[in-house]
Structure formats: structure tokens, C-alpha cells
Write an enzyme that holds these catalytic residues in place. Sequence first.
Site, PDB file in Angstrom:
ATOM      1  N   SER A  19       0.805  -1.224   0.000  1.00 14.10           N
ATOM      2  CA  SER A  19       0.000   0.000   0.000  1.00 14.10           C
ATOM      3  C   SER A  19       0.844   1.284   0.000  1.00 14.10           C
ATOM      4  O   SER A  19       0.487   2.241  -0.691  1.00 14.10           O
ATOM      5  CB  SER A  19      -0.976  -0.004   1.173  1.00 14.10           C
ATOM      6  N   THR A  64      -5.763  -3.704   8.420  1.00 17.29           N
ATOM      7  CA  THR A  64      -5.586  -5.087   7.986  1.00 17.29           C
ATOM      8  C   THR A  64      -5.539  -6.021   9.190  1.00 17.29           C
ATOM      9  O   THR A  64      -5.833  -5.584  10.323  1.00 17.29           O
ATOM     10  CB  THR A  64      -4.334  -5.207   7.066  1.00 17.29           C
ATOM     11  N   LYS A  68      -9.465  -5.671  11.516  1.00 17.00           N
ATOM     12  CA  LYS A  68     -10.614  -5.249  10.701  1.00 17.00           C
ATOM     13  C   LYS A  68     -11.920  -5.290  11.493  1.00 17.00           C
ATOM     14  O   LYS A  68     -12.811  -4.490  11.264  1.00 17.00           O
ATOM     15  CB  LYS A  68     -10.737  -6.128   9.455  1.00 17.00           C
ATOM     16  N   ASN A  91     -12.024  -1.822   6.515  1.00 13.61           N
ATOM     17  CA  ASN A  91     -10.632  -1.777   6.047  1.00 13.61           C
ATOM     18  C   ASN A  91     -10.161  -0.354   5.760  1.00 13.61           C
ATOM     19  O   ASN A  91      -9.008  -0.155   5.382  1.00 13.61           O
ATOM     20  CB  ASN A  91     -10.421  -2.666   4.813  1.00 13.61           C
ATOM     21  N   ALA A 133     -10.884 -11.444   4.652  1.00 18.31           N
ATOM     22  CA  ALA A 133     -11.069 -11.179   3.215  1.00 18.31           C
ATOM     23  C   ALA A 133     -12.236 -12.002   2.684  1.00 18.31           C
ATOM     24  O   ALA A 133     -13.037 -11.510   1.877  1.00 18.31           O
ATOM     25  CB  ALA A 133      -9.787 -11.507   2.458  1.00 18.31           C
ATOM     26  N   TYR A 224      -1.613 -11.846  -4.325  1.00 18.36           N
ATOM     27  CA  TYR A 224      -1.001 -11.124  -5.452  1.00 18.36           C
ATOM     28  C   TYR A 224       0.524 -11.212  -5.428  1.00 18.36           C
ATOM     29  O   TYR A 224       1.185 -10.835  -6.379  1.00 18.36           O
ATOM     30  CB  TYR A 224      -1.439  -9.658  -5.486  1.00 18.36           C
TER      31      TYR A 224
HETATM   32  P1  NAP Z   1      -7.170 -14.449   7.430  1.00 18.93           P
HETATM   33  O1  NAP Z   1      -8.156 -13.571   8.137  1.00 18.93           O
HETATM   34  O2  NAP Z   1      -6.007 -15.012   8.162  1.00 18.93           O
HETATM   35  O3  NAP Z   1      -8.023 -15.640   6.783  1.00 18.93           O
HETATM   36  C1  NAP Z   1      -7.475 -16.753   6.141  1.00 18.93           C
HETATM   37  C2  NAP Z   1      -8.346 -17.960   6.486  1.00 18.93           C
HETATM   38  O4  NAP Z   1      -7.889 -19.091   5.748  1.00 18.93           O
HETATM   39  C3  NAP Z   1      -8.246 -18.320   7.979  1.00 18.93           C
HETATM   40  O5  NAP Z   1      -9.545 -18.561   8.487  1.00 18.93           O
HETATM   41  C4  NAP Z   1      -7.399 -19.576   7.947  1.00 18.93           C
HETATM   42  O6  NAP Z   1      -7.663 -20.431   9.035  1.00 18.93           O
HETATM   43  C5  NAP Z   1      -7.844 -20.198   6.644  1.00 18.93           C
HETATM   44  N1  NAP Z   1      -6.930 -21.220   6.162  1.00 18.93           N
HETATM   45  C6  NAP Z   1      -5.582 -21.298   6.319  1.00 18.93           C
HETATM   46  N2  NAP Z   1      -5.118 -22.412   5.734  1.00 18.93           N
HETATM   47  C7  NAP Z   1      -6.175 -23.052   5.188  1.00 18.93           C
HETATM   48  C8  NAP Z   1      -6.339 -24.257   4.461  1.00 18.93           C
HETATM   49  N3  NAP Z   1      -5.297 -25.042   4.185  1.00 18.93           N
HETATM   50  N4  NAP Z   1      -7.573 -24.601   4.044  1.00 18.93           N
HETATM   51  C9  NAP Z   1      -8.639 -23.832   4.341  1.00 18.93           C
HETATM   52  N5  NAP Z   1      -8.563 -22.688   5.055  1.00 18.93           N
HETATM   53  C10 NAP Z   1      -7.339 -22.294   5.464  1.00 18.93           C
HETATM   54  O7  NAP Z   1      -6.570 -13.693   6.169  1.00 18.93           O
HETATM   55  P2  NAP Z   1      -7.332 -12.679   5.200  1.00 18.93           P
HETATM   56  O8  NAP Z   1      -7.116 -11.292   5.635  1.00 18.93           O
HETATM   57  O9  NAP Z   1      -8.719 -13.161   5.009  1.00 18.93           O
HETATM   58  O10 NAP Z   1      -6.456 -12.872   3.875  1.00 18.93           O
HETATM   59  C11 NAP Z   1      -6.504 -14.075   3.131  1.00 18.93           C
HETATM   60  C12 NAP Z   1      -5.652 -13.922   1.868  1.00 18.93           C
HETATM   61  O11 NAP Z   1      -6.207 -12.936   1.028  1.00 18.93           O
HETATM   62  C13 NAP Z   1      -4.207 -13.478   2.142  1.00 18.93           C
HETATM   63  O12 NAP Z   1      -3.359 -14.135   1.255  1.00 18.93           O
HETATM   64  C14 NAP Z   1      -4.224 -12.001   1.826  1.00 18.93           C
HETATM   65  O13 NAP Z   1      -2.981 -11.520   1.395  1.00 18.93           O
HETATM   66  C15 NAP Z   1      -5.235 -11.972   0.684  1.00 18.93           C
HETATM   67  N6  NAP Z   1      -5.893 -10.663   0.561  1.00 18.93           N
HETATM   68  C16 NAP Z   1      -5.805 -10.027  -0.617  1.00 18.93           C
HETATM   69  C17 NAP Z   1      -6.411  -8.818  -0.786  1.00 18.93           C
HETATM   70  C18 NAP Z   1      -6.310  -8.118  -2.110  1.00 18.93           C
HETATM   71  O14 NAP Z   1      -6.583  -6.921  -2.174  1.00 18.93           O
HETATM   72  N7  NAP Z   1      -5.951  -8.805  -3.149  1.00 18.93           N
HETATM   73  C19 NAP Z   1      -7.143  -8.236   0.261  1.00 18.93           C
HETATM   74  C20 NAP Z   1      -7.236  -8.925   1.479  1.00 18.93           C
HETATM   75  C21 NAP Z   1      -6.595 -10.148   1.619  1.00 18.93           C
HETATM   76  P3  NAP Z   1      -6.693 -20.299  10.338  1.00 18.93           P
HETATM   77  O15 NAP Z   1      -6.814 -18.882  10.823  1.00 18.93           O
HETATM   78  O16 NAP Z   1      -7.256 -21.317  11.262  1.00 18.93           O
HETATM   79  O17 NAP Z   1      -5.312 -20.603   9.832  1.00 18.93           O
END
Ligand code: NAP
Length: 284
Positions: A19, A64, A68, A91, A133, A224
Site C-alpha cells: 500500500s 488489515t 478489521k 478496512n 477477506a 497477489y
Molecule cells: P485471514 O483472516 O487469516 O483468513 C485466512 C483464512 O484461511 C483463515 O480462516 C485460515 O484459518 C484459513 N486457512 C488457512 N489455511 C487453510 C487451508 N489449508 N484450508 C482452508 N482454510 C485455510 O486472512 P485474510 O485477511 O482473510 O487474507 C486471506 C488472503 O487474502 C491473504 O493471502 C491475503 O494476502 C489476501 N488478501 C488479498 C487482498 C487483495 O486486495 N488482493 C485483500 C485482502 C486479503 P486459520 O486462521 O485457522 O489458519
Amino acid sequence: MLSPNIYGLLGYPVKHSFSPVMHNAAFAYLGINARYELFEKSSEELKDFLASLKSKNIRGLNVTIPYKEKVLNFVELDEESVFLRQIKAVNTIVLQNGIVKGFNTDIPGFIRHLNENIDPAGKKTAILGAGGAARAVVYAIAKSEAKDIFIYDVDKIKSESVVGMIKGLFPEFDIRAVDNIGQLQINEKDLLVNATPIGMKDADPCLIKEEMLHKNLFVYDLIYNPPETKLLTLSRKAGAAAVNGLKMLLYQGALSFKLWTNNNPPEEVMWNALQEEIKKCRKQ
Ligand code: NAP
């Protein structure tokens, strides 16, 4: 010269964020006297930090992991943002006339990019992950009148919580929390979204088996960096169209920029800055 207005990213950790380059490029291009910084704060520091925004000349923030949801306790929501209490994800924070207001730009940022590729209306959907997300993505897809959403997370409490959120907002919507990836029935789906961080590290496995992928599937990986995850490569090999989340990052950032500065965001400048940053990261 007046001291610059400060914007930034609040989270823990925030070190690897893209960002700052995107927003600082936009400020420089438009000649805005402002700077985007990283604010890595522990949960003990959160309340005092949010109370000190005005005194630090901080005019706006992105938020983030892991704050959030927590920041909802410290912001006011406009009428059109009240649903964020159910999504549990803010966010973007804007300081407006001394009032700290909360917004979510991930939702419109994601849907804008998705719509450039596929209309989710009537589509059968599978979601991997049920974190912050995913909550934004699932809301966006359900609101776009997809046919259904099957969601899998290693922690079923989280996927069931997403189901509860959607049932509260759209009682008739067909959404199910499943117990394993096989039950996502990807071979019958039109749209697959990866909202887990699995794929960010080189050593990460691909969560989806090759035989589940097919040419009628559209695959959206929110990751990304790297720009090409194993999931994206495997999906293309199976004939599926597939995109990463860099444009979502751009579009949510552009919307936050507009909320903060009231200026039209120079998206091309921001996009070029993001791409340069990706190139730098891949060289390291
Ligand atoms: P988060 O809150 O940590 O959520 C990720 C979820 O995936 C958690 O509930 C996690 O469970 C689960 N998980 C982990 N390993 C898994 C598996 N093998 N199978 C199924 N579920 C699994 O993270 P987030 O903020 O949602 O972000 C998720 C991804 O999106 C990240 O890579 C982030 O960089 C990306 N993102 C991208 C953007 C964009 O603008 N492109 C925006 C936001 C996020 P546990 O917590 O139990 O491990």
C-alpha cells in the site's frame, strides 16, 4: 511548507505491505502534501493509537489483520455502511470533521475486478478460507445474486460464522459450510475463490487437486505476491481462466484514496507502482 497529512496502514504485522508505494505514488503524482506510513500496533496499543489520530495529523487509515473487526468499536458508520457490523470488517478509516468513520473498500474493490472477468449472478461458487477477506468476498458474491456458495476453512467455526452472516443478511441465499475441499464440489462450480494465504510461500502446496479443475471454471486467487500461485498455474493448465488479486488491491486502494482526499485516484500511476514493487520482490 505545511507538515504533510499522514495516511497509513494499521495492522500487525504490516511490514510487507504494497500500500505505501501505491498511495505515495498517487500523492506525488497529484502534488498532494501527504505521506502513507505503516503503523504496526499491538492490540494493547490500538485504543490509544486510534484516539491519537488527530494529534498526529493522521487523516485516514487502511486496516488489515488482525484489526478489521476490532476497529468497529472505535468508528462511526454512515447509514450505507451499517451492514459492516454484520460483515465484521472495516478496512478504511477516514477522519472527517473530527469524527472517525469506518468503510469497507475490499467489497467494491473485489467486485469491480470480478465483474471485469465474470458476472457472478447465477454462478455456483466455491470459497477457500473464511477469514476477513473471505467475509468481504462472500458478501460481495451473495449480493451479486450468485446461485450458491460452498465455503471451506480449516476452522469450521469460521466458515459457519460466514454462513450465519449471510443467512442474516440474505435469508434465502444457498450457502453451506463444508467439511473438506472435496465437498466444495469444484467440478460442478463456475467460480472458485482462494481467500486463504496458502500459496504465498514457495513451499506452500496447491490446495486444489488438478482433477477438480476444469475449463468452465473461473479461478480468482486473492493472493497477489507471488503473482502466479500454483493454483493459478494449475487452473490455466486445466483450461480455466484465472486471475490474481493485484487489481483488487488497486481498486480497494483507489476507493480509499478517494474517501481520504476527495481526489480522483490516478489508477494508472498506482498500478504501475504496484507492478514495479512486485518486480522488486520477485528479484529478492
Ligand atoms: P485471514 O483472516 O487469516 O483468513 C485466512 C483464512 O484461511 C483463515 O480462516 C485460515 O484459518 C484459513 N486457512 C488457512 N489455511 C487453510 C487451508 N489449508 N484450508 C482452508 N482454510 C485455510 O486472512 P485474510 O485477511 O482473510 O487474507 C486471506 C488472503 O487474502 C491473504 O493471502 C491475503 O494476502 C489476501 N488478501 C488479498 C487482498 C487483495 O486486495 N488482493 C485483500 C485482502 C486479503 P486459520 O486462521 O485457522 O489458519
